[in-house]
Design an enzyme around this catalytic site. Structure first.
Site, short mmCIF file in Angstrom:
data_model
loop_
_atom_site.label_atom_id
_atom_site.label_comp_id
_atom_site.label_asym_id
_atom_site.label_seq_id
_atom_site.Cartn_x
_atom_site.Cartn_y
_atom_site.Cartn_z
N THR A 79 0.80 -1.20 0.00
CA THR A 79 0.00 0.00 0.00
C THR A 79 0.85 1.28 0.00
O THR A 79 1.94 1.28 0.57
CB THR A 79 -0.86 -0.07 1.28
OG1 THR A 79 -1.69 -1.22 1.16
CG2 THR A 79 -1.68 1.14 1.52
N ARG B 84 -13.39 -8.11 -1.32
CA ARG B 84 -12.74 -7.81 -0.04
C ARG B 84 -12.28 -6.34 0.00
O ARG B 84 -11.68 -5.84 -0.94
CB ARG B 84 -11.55 -8.75 0.15
CG ARG B 84 -10.75 -8.53 1.43
CD ARG B 84 -9.53 -7.68 1.18
NE ARG B 84 -8.69 -7.55 2.38
CZ ARG B 84 -7.70 -6.67 2.50
NH1 ARG B 84 -7.41 -5.87 1.48
NH2 ARG B 84 -7.01 -6.58 3.60
N GLY C 255 -10.08 -3.72 2.51
CA GLY C 255 -9.24 -3.63 3.70
C GLY C 255 -9.42 -2.32 4.43
O GLY C 255 -10.44 -1.64 4.28
N ASP C 256 -8.43 -1.96 5.18
CA ASP C 256 -8.50 -0.74 5.99
C ASP C 256 -8.18 0.52 5.21
O ASP C 256 -8.59 1.62 5.60
CB ASP C 256 -7.48 -0.83 7.13
CG ASP C 256 -6.06 -0.93 6.57
OD1 ASP C 256 -5.82 -1.83 5.74
OD2 ASP C 256 -5.21 -0.09 6.94
N THR D 216 -0.38 1.41 6.83
CA THR D 216 -0.20 0.25 5.96
C THR D 216 0.00 -0.98 6.84
O THR D 216 0.66 -0.89 7.87
CB THR D 216 1.02 0.41 5.03
OG1 THR D 216 1.33 -0.87 4.45
CG2 THR D 216 2.25 0.93 5.74
N GLY D 217 -0.60 -2.06 6.44
CA GLY D 217 -0.44 -3.28 7.24
C GLY D 217 -1.58 -4.25 7.01
O GLY D 217 -2.30 -4.14 6.01
N GLY E 241 -4.80 -5.48 6.81
CA GLY E 241 -6.04 -4.70 6.75
C GLY E 241 -7.14 -5.18 7.66
O GLY E 241 -7.84 -4.38 8.29
N1 ASP Z 1 -3.66 -2.43 4.39
C1 ASP Z 1 -3.70 -2.96 3.07
C2 ASP Z 1 -4.93 -3.78 2.88
O1 ASP Z 1 -5.26 -4.55 3.73
C3 ASP Z 1 -2.51 -3.77 2.71
C4 ASP Z 1 -1.18 -3.17 3.08
O2 ASP Z 1 -1.09 -2.09 3.64
O3 ASP Z 1 -0.18 -3.81 2.79
O4 ASP Z 1 -5.59 -3.67 1.89
#
Ligand code: ASP
Length: 318
Positions: free
Chosen positions: A179, A207, A209-210, A230-231, A233
């Protein structure tokens, strides 16, 4: 610019803080579990170039009089176009081989918000989010209707063949980034945050994510700070770390501002870790105090401000 650990580190592998003289721009290209030795020079150079270009594009927008929202959008659009990040052109594929992108932008002056999820036809999801923000009637649009809305509002459709089939984390042997995001304080002291993603490789279609969700993947409020996350989600959605940082700052301990911000990021990520997640945050206040925190060895990030040249880092301290 000062870096290094502040008061707390906890589970953080990356913990940096300092003060940048506004206007200032910080971008990230995702947090990841890869270690420095796993990244070859070619990928390192690719990430470095993408971040430098995003900083330059964002700065150019500032020089043209762009406000914090415009600068965050332009910087993130450049990262989307780079093709080496998991956003926009470099988005990973779903389990059905399709591209589904999410993005959002938030302005801290009046907590304005625009978000899109599951878009596939626009070139730049973050610009689609900007159209939603500018409209003002809606905050969050999803799916093919969001694509139609953005293109109807002037958004550029993705050219044929635009999306790279093996880019981003989908490539088996390519150390991908994730991300992308940006936090900005403009010359008038207004903040903005933007986050954009292709999601996670092999995700089930539909789906979300966050990343496009205010409070989880981003937040901006001039009373506290701008945050981009980022992380993992599914965990970030349950821990709402971006809003957590905001609330901690609002409560305020009246300590050294950048240390306080880093402590807040660390506390928000503690909640993420407690729920089994990992990732990173970038945060920037209207005064230019910033923090970068990640529970992962890798977080691609770059800074640029009135008193600091463009600087790019990938791993802890480097
Ligand atoms: N947070 C992002 C998601 O879940 C993925 C990421 O940040 O690597 O879509």
């Amino acid at each position: 610019l000062s870096t290094g650990a502040a008061g707390r580190q906890g589970d953080l592998l990356i913990a940096e803080r300092g003060r940048l003289r506004p206007p200032a721009l910080i971008v990230h290209g995702g947090a990841g579990l890869r270690r420095a030795e796993e990244l070859d020079d070619e990928h390192r150079r690719g990430f470095d170039a993408a971040v430098r270009r995003a900083l330059a594009v964002g700065w150019h927008a500032l020089e043209r009089g762009g406000d914090a929202v415009a600068v965050a959008v332009e910087a993130v659009a450049a990262l989307e176009d780079s093709g080496v990040m998991n956003a926009g052109r470099g988005s990973v594929r779903t389990s059905e081989g399709t591209v589904e992108m999410d993005a959002a932008v938030m302005g801290g002056a009046a907590r304005t918000l625009g978000a899109v999820a599951g878009v596939a036809a626009v070139r730049n999801p973050v610009r689609a989010a900007r159209y939603v923000l500018d409209d003002g009637n809606w905050a969050f649009l999803a799916g093919p209707a969001a694509d139609r809305y953005a293109i109807g509002a002037g958004g550029e459709p993705a050219p044929p063949g635009w999306f790279r089939p093996t880019a981003g984390a989908a490539a088996a042997n390519a150390p991908a980034s994730d991300t992308v995001g940006a936090v900005v304080v403009d010359g008038r002291g207004h903040t903005a945050a933007a986050t954009s993603t292709g999601g996670v490789p092999g995700q089930v279609p539909g789906r979300i994510g966050d990343s496009p969700v205010a409070g989880a993947g981003l937040w901006a409020d001039d009373r506290s700070c701008a945050v981009s996350a980022t992380g993992t989600g599914e965990v970030f959605l349950r821990a709402a770390p971006a809003h957590h940082v905001h609330l901690l700052l609002r409560a305020g301990s009246h300590g050294e501002p950048a240390s306080e911000l880093l402590d807040a990021c660390g506390a928000a990520l503690d909640e993420v870790v407690a729920l089994g997640g990992h990732g990173g945050l970038i945060a920037l206040t209207p005064a230019g105090d910033y923090a970068l925190a990640a529970t992962t060895p890798l977080m691609i990030r770059g800074f640029l401000s009135a008193d600091h040249p463009a600087t790019v880092r990938l791993f802890a301290g480097a």
